[in-house]
Design a protein around this motif. Structure first.
Motif, PDB file in Angstrom:
ATOM      1  N   UNK A   1     -72.509  26.943  92.429  1.00  0.00           N
ATOM      2  CA  UNK A   1     -72.893  28.105  91.613  1.00  0.00           C
ATOM      3  C   UNK A   1     -74.360  28.014  91.215  1.00  0.00           C
ATOM      4  N   UNK A   2     -75.115  29.047  91.503  1.00  0.00           N
ATOM      5  CA  UNK A   2     -76.516  29.098  91.073  1.00  0.00           C
ATOM      6  C   UNK A   2     -77.434  28.230  91.910  1.00  0.00           C
ATOM      7  N   UNK A   3     -76.979  27.792  93.055  1.00  0.00           N
ATOM      8  CA  UNK A   3     -77.738  26.839  93.869  1.00  0.00           C
ATOM      9  C   UNK A   3     -78.277  27.501  95.143  1.00  0.00           C
ATOM     10  N   UNK A   4     -77.473  28.414  95.727  1.00  0.00           N
ATOM     11  CA  UNK A   4     -78.018  29.257  96.799  1.00  0.00           C
ATOM     12  C   UNK A   4     -78.781  30.376  96.100  1.00  0.00           C
ATOM     13  N   UNK A   5     -79.951  29.990  95.631  1.00  0.00           N
ATOM     14  CA  UNK A   5     -80.777  30.931  94.880  1.00  0.00           C
ATOM     15  C   UNK A   5     -82.233  30.713  95.292  1.00  0.00           C
ATOM     16  N   UNK A   6     -83.084  31.644  94.948  1.00  0.00           N
ATOM     17  CA  UNK A   6     -84.463  31.611  95.445  1.00  0.00           C
ATOM     18  C   UNK A   6     -85.134  30.275  95.148  1.00  0.00           C
TER      19      UNK A   6
ATOM     20  N   UNK B   1     -61.131  25.277 100.502  1.00  0.00           N
ATOM     21  CA  UNK B   1     -61.979  26.449 100.220  1.00  0.00           C
ATOM     22  C   UNK B   1     -63.362  26.049  99.702  1.00  0.00           C
ATOM     23  N   UNK B   2     -64.330  26.904 100.027  1.00  0.00           N
ATOM     24  CA  UNK B   2     -65.677  26.785  99.456  1.00  0.00           C
ATOM     25  C   UNK B   2     -65.925  28.066  98.674  1.00  0.00           C
ATOM     26  N   UNK B   3     -66.378  27.919  97.444  1.00  0.00           N
ATOM     27  CA  UNK B   3     -66.680  29.096  96.619  1.00  0.00           C
ATOM     28  C   UNK B   3     -68.139  28.993  96.197  1.00  0.00           C
ATOM     29  N   UNK B   4     -68.931  29.977  96.590  1.00  0.00           N
ATOM     30  CA  UNK B   4     -70.374  29.884  96.330  1.00  0.00           C
ATOM     31  C   UNK B   4     -70.908  31.225  95.845  1.00  0.00           C
TER      32      UNK B   4
END
Ligand code: SAM
Length: 235
Positions: free
Chosen positions: A146-151, A171-174
């Protein structure tokens, strides 16, 4: 300055900090340095900006466990990738999950997560822009991010490592901040990994609440029963 002005100024400062965190170009040294300085006030800042990503990601983990996983929540092994100060772990614990590991690039953020006492183990100095060498394949039922695949943070190909450490049928939750999804090749990476049999897109909550100034997409992927071993060399 009256109380309202003070609150507006604090919210503005929090937004500026969050914006600054997006300018670090995925550079591990700069990110670690930035989060070292932010660790103690991170939760106040993101709280001021209405950050609800951790609650949504944890609720999705709860839904996935109820819908698809036979075992009790207490027995579901979860990895919180880029756990930060532990906001997702705290929400997961509230929902009855008890077996939660976390890692983060920043040792100072990881230490804050340890102090929540909801994690079994938290490791600092782990870079999701490279191989997760300390994490064996097929180890977790659910991997959350959470909040890691971010700019300016983690490149879309980090998803491949998250798939590797997740068990078949797990499962992967992103989350992806909307502007990240629009300006990076995240959706292309999802297609590549689907074509390679590494993961399957199970659900996507598009344009959902995230922070005050911007929405995010929340992705739920499943690792197939016989996932093709990811063999590609990463840059
Ligand atoms: C916006 S915070 C999100 C933290 C937490 N997941 C949350 O939702 O509050 C981003 C986190 O990603 C971590 N991070 C940034 N780049 C990373 C990388 N390459 N590998 C692992 N963690 C990284 C930062 O240290 C920070 O703790």
């Amino acid at each position: 300055m009256n109380t309202l002005d003070q609150r507006t100024a604090l919210e503005q400062a929090a937004r500026e900090r969050i914006k600054d965190s997006h300018t670090l170009d995925g550079d591990a040294g700069r990110l670690a340095h930035f989060y070292r300085g932010w660790a103690s006030s991170y939760e106040l800042d993101v709280g001021r900006d209405g950050y609800c990503g951790p609650m949504i990601v944890a609720e999705l983990a709860g839904a996935v466990q109820t819908a698809y996983l036979a075992r009790q929540r207490t027995a579901i092994a979860i990895l919180d990738a880029g756990c930060g100060t532990g906001l997702v772990g705290v929400e997961l614990e509230r929902l009855g999950f008890r077996w939660i590991d976390g890692f983060d690039l920043s040792e100072e953020m990881a230490e804050q997560a340890r102090q929540t006492r909801v994690y079994r183990h938290v490791q600092g100095n782990v870079d999701l822009n490279g191989p997760l060498s300390d994490y064996p394949s097929a180890s977790y039922d659910i991997t959350v991010c959470c909040g890691v695949f971010t700019l300016g943070h983690v490149r879309p190909d980090g998803l491949r490592e998250l798939a590797r450490v997740t068990r078949p049928n797990g499962f992967i939750i992103a989350s992806t901040r909307k502007s990240y999804a629009e300006t990076t090749s995240f959706e292309d990476e999802v297609r590549r990994l689907q074509d390679a049999g590494v993961l399957v897109l199970a659900q996507c909550l598009k344009d959902s609440r995230y922070v005050a100034e911007e929405d995010a997409h929340y992705w739920v992927f499943q690792v197939p029963e016989k996932a093709n071993a990811p063999t590609e060399e990463r840059p």
